[in-house]
Scaffold this motif. Structure first.
Motif, PDB file in Angstrom:
ATOM      1  N   LEU A   1      42.723  22.122  64.297  1.00 46.41           N
ATOM      2  CA  LEU A   1      42.514  23.113  63.244  1.00 46.41           C
ATOM      3  C   LEU A   1      41.298  23.996  63.467  1.00 46.41           C
ATOM      4  O   LEU A   1      41.203  25.074  62.889  1.00 46.41           O
ATOM      5  N   GLY A   2      40.347  23.523  64.264  1.00 45.06           N
ATOM      6  CA  GLY A   2      39.141  24.312  64.505  1.00 45.06           C
ATOM      7  C   GLY A   2      38.372  24.567  63.218  1.00 45.06           C
ATOM      8  O   GLY A   2      38.142  23.655  62.430  1.00 45.06           O
ATOM      9  N   THR A   3      38.050  25.832  62.973  1.00 44.78           N
ATOM     10  CA  THR A   3      37.242  26.168  61.802  1.00 44.78           C
ATOM     11  C   THR A   3      37.994  25.946  60.491  1.00 44.78           C
ATOM     12  O   THR A   3      37.375  25.854  59.431  1.00 44.78           O
ATOM     13  N   ALA A   4      39.320  25.851  60.539  1.00 42.59           N
ATOM     14  CA  ALA A   4      40.092  25.583  59.320  1.00 42.59           C
ATOM     15  C   ALA A   4      39.890  24.141  58.830  1.00 42.59           C
ATOM     16  O   ALA A   4      40.241  23.816  57.697  1.00 42.59           O
ATOM     17  N   PHE A   5      39.325  23.304  59.701  1.00 42.95           N
ATOM     18  CA  PHE A   5      39.079  21.903  59.317  1.00 42.95           C
ATOM     19  C   PHE A   5      37.751  21.846  58.547  1.00 42.95           C
ATOM     20  O   PHE A   5      36.734  21.387  59.043  1.00 42.95           O
ATOM     21  N   SER A   6      37.805  22.316  57.324  1.00 40.93           N
ATOM     22  CA  SER A   6      36.621  22.414  56.472  1.00 40.93           C
ATOM     23  C   SER A   6      36.240  21.035  55.940  1.00 40.93           C
ATOM     24  O   SER A   6      37.028  20.082  56.035  1.00 40.93           O
ATOM     25  N   PRO A   7      35.050  20.910  55.359  1.00 41.19           N
ATOM     26  CA  PRO A   7      34.671  19.632  54.731  1.00 41.19           C
ATOM     27  C   PRO A   7      35.681  19.179  53.668  1.00 41.19           C
ATOM     28  O   PRO A   7      35.945  17.985  53.544  1.00 41.19           O
ATOM     29  N   ASP A   8      36.258  20.129  52.929  1.00 43.60           N
ATOM     30  CA  ASP A   8      37.259  19.760  51.917  1.00 43.60           C
ATOM     31  C   ASP A   8      38.524  19.183  52.556  1.00 43.60           C
ATOM     32  O   ASP A   8      39.111  18.226  52.048  1.00 43.60           O
ATOM     33  N   VAL A   9      38.941  19.793  53.667  1.00 44.46           N
ATOM     34  CA  VAL A   9      40.128  19.295  54.368  1.00 44.46           C
ATOM     35  C   VAL A   9      39.839  17.907  54.930  1.00 44.46           C
ATOM     36  O   VAL A   9      40.660  16.991  54.815  1.00 44.46           O
ATOM     37  N   ARG A  10      38.665  17.729  55.531  1.00 44.66           N
ATOM     38  CA  ARG A  10      38.278  16.417  56.064  1.00 44.66           C
ATOM     39  C   ARG A  10      38.290  15.363  54.957  1.00 44.66           C
ATOM     40  O   ARG A  10      38.837  14.269  55.128  1.00 44.66           O
ATOM     41  N   GLU A  11      37.709  15.706  53.812  1.00 46.24           N
ATOM     42  CA  GLU A  11      37.652  14.753  52.707  1.00 46.24           C
ATOM     43  C   GLU A  11      39.052  14.413  52.198  1.00 46.24           C
ATOM     44  O   GLU A  11      39.355  13.255  51.907  1.00 46.24           O
ATOM     45  N   ALA A  12      39.925  15.419  52.107  1.00 46.54           N
ATOM     46  CA  ALA A  12      41.288  15.188  51.632  1.00 46.54           C
ATOM     47  C   ALA A  12      42.036  14.235  52.560  1.00 46.54           C
ATOM     48  O   ALA A  12      42.695  13.288  52.114  1.00 46.54           O
ATOM     49  N   TRP A  13      41.935  14.479  53.870  1.00 47.37           N
ATOM     50  CA  TRP A  13      42.593  13.603  54.836  1.00 47.37           C
ATOM     51  C   TRP A  13      41.989  12.201  54.810  1.00 47.37           C
ATOM     52  O   TRP A  13      42.706  11.203  54.917  1.00 47.37           O
ATOM     53  N   SER A  14      40.674  12.104  54.680  1.00 50.77           N
ATOM     54  CA  SER A  14      40.017  10.790  54.621  1.00 50.77           C
ATOM     55  C   SER A  14      40.510   9.997  53.428  1.00 50.77           C
ATOM     56  O   SER A  14      40.772   8.785  53.527  1.00 50.77           O
ATOM     57  N   LYS A  15      40.633  10.670  52.282  1.00 56.25           N
ATOM     58  CA  LYS A  15      41.106   9.988  51.070  1.00 56.25           C
ATOM     59  C   LYS A  15      42.550   9.533  51.230  1.00 56.25           C
ATOM     60  O   LYS A  15      42.907   8.421  50.849  1.00 56.25           O
ATOM     61  N   LEU A  16      43.376  10.405  51.779  1.00 62.01           N
ATOM     62  CA  LEU A  16      44.780  10.043  51.970  1.00 62.01           C
ATOM     63  C   LEU A  16      44.902   8.859  52.917  1.00 62.01           C
ATOM     64  O   LEU A  16      45.591   7.875  52.623  1.00 62.01           O
ATOM     65  N   TYR A  17      44.236   8.936  54.063  1.00 59.66           N
ATOM     66  CA  TYR A  17      44.317   7.850  55.033  1.00 59.66           C
ATOM     67  C   TYR A  17      43.747   6.562  54.447  1.00 59.66           C
ATOM     68  O   TYR A  17      44.302   5.483  54.642  1.00 59.66           O
TER      69      TYR A  17
END
Length: 150
Positions: free
Chosen positions: A116-132
């Motif tokens: 994702l590069g720059t699209a991998f924002s802190p919000d996206v990281r947090e969302a994926w972390s929560k889901l996983y």
């Protein structure tokens, strides 16, 4: 609100899910996982050999289906509870340590960041972390559930 958080999480996860396409970071993080991937009693001599095996690619496809199911049931992950718990039991039975799921999670985040590069924002990281984290929490119950007697 809780609903707003769930919807934002779903948006971030759904937007980035299509880019999840690579899986080789796992053995860099933990080479000891390689012996767990044996098909027809064949031991792989290197991560590269494992990564190119059709059986391993099929395993990756199954992992992706689990993540996809979680993405599609973000508002109601509890409906996957029994399935994920049983999946945890299966992994325990073949010798996977519950701690190894942290390594898989790190690999997932690494891959998403690379894709994702720059699209991998802190919000996206947090969302994926929560889901996983929610998926692993359900799978961990497979370790904690005692076998039922006859």
């Amino acid at each position: 609100s809780k609903l707003g958080l769930v919807l934002r999480c779903r948006q971030h996860v759904s937007e980035s899910w299509g880019f999840f396409s690579c899986y080789c970071r796992l053995f860099d993080l933990d080479p000891d996982l390689l012996p767990l991937f044996q098909y027809n009693c064949k031991q792989f001599s290197s991560p590269q050999e494992c990564l190119s095996a059709p059986e391993f690619l099929d395993h990756i496809r199954k992992v992706m289906l689990v993540i996809d199911a979680a993405v599609n049931h973000l508002e109601n992950l509890s409906c996957l509870e029994e399935y994920l718990c049983n999946l945890g039991k299966k992994h325990q039975a073949v010798g996977v340590k519950v701690e190894s799921f942290s390594t898989v999670g790190e690999s997932l985040l690494y891959m998403l960041e690379k894709c994702l590069g720059t699209a991998f924002s802190p919000d996206v990281r947090e969302a994926w972390s929560k889901l996983y984290g929610a998926v692993v929490k359900a799978m961990r119950r497979g370790w904690e559930t005692l076998p039922e007697g006859d």
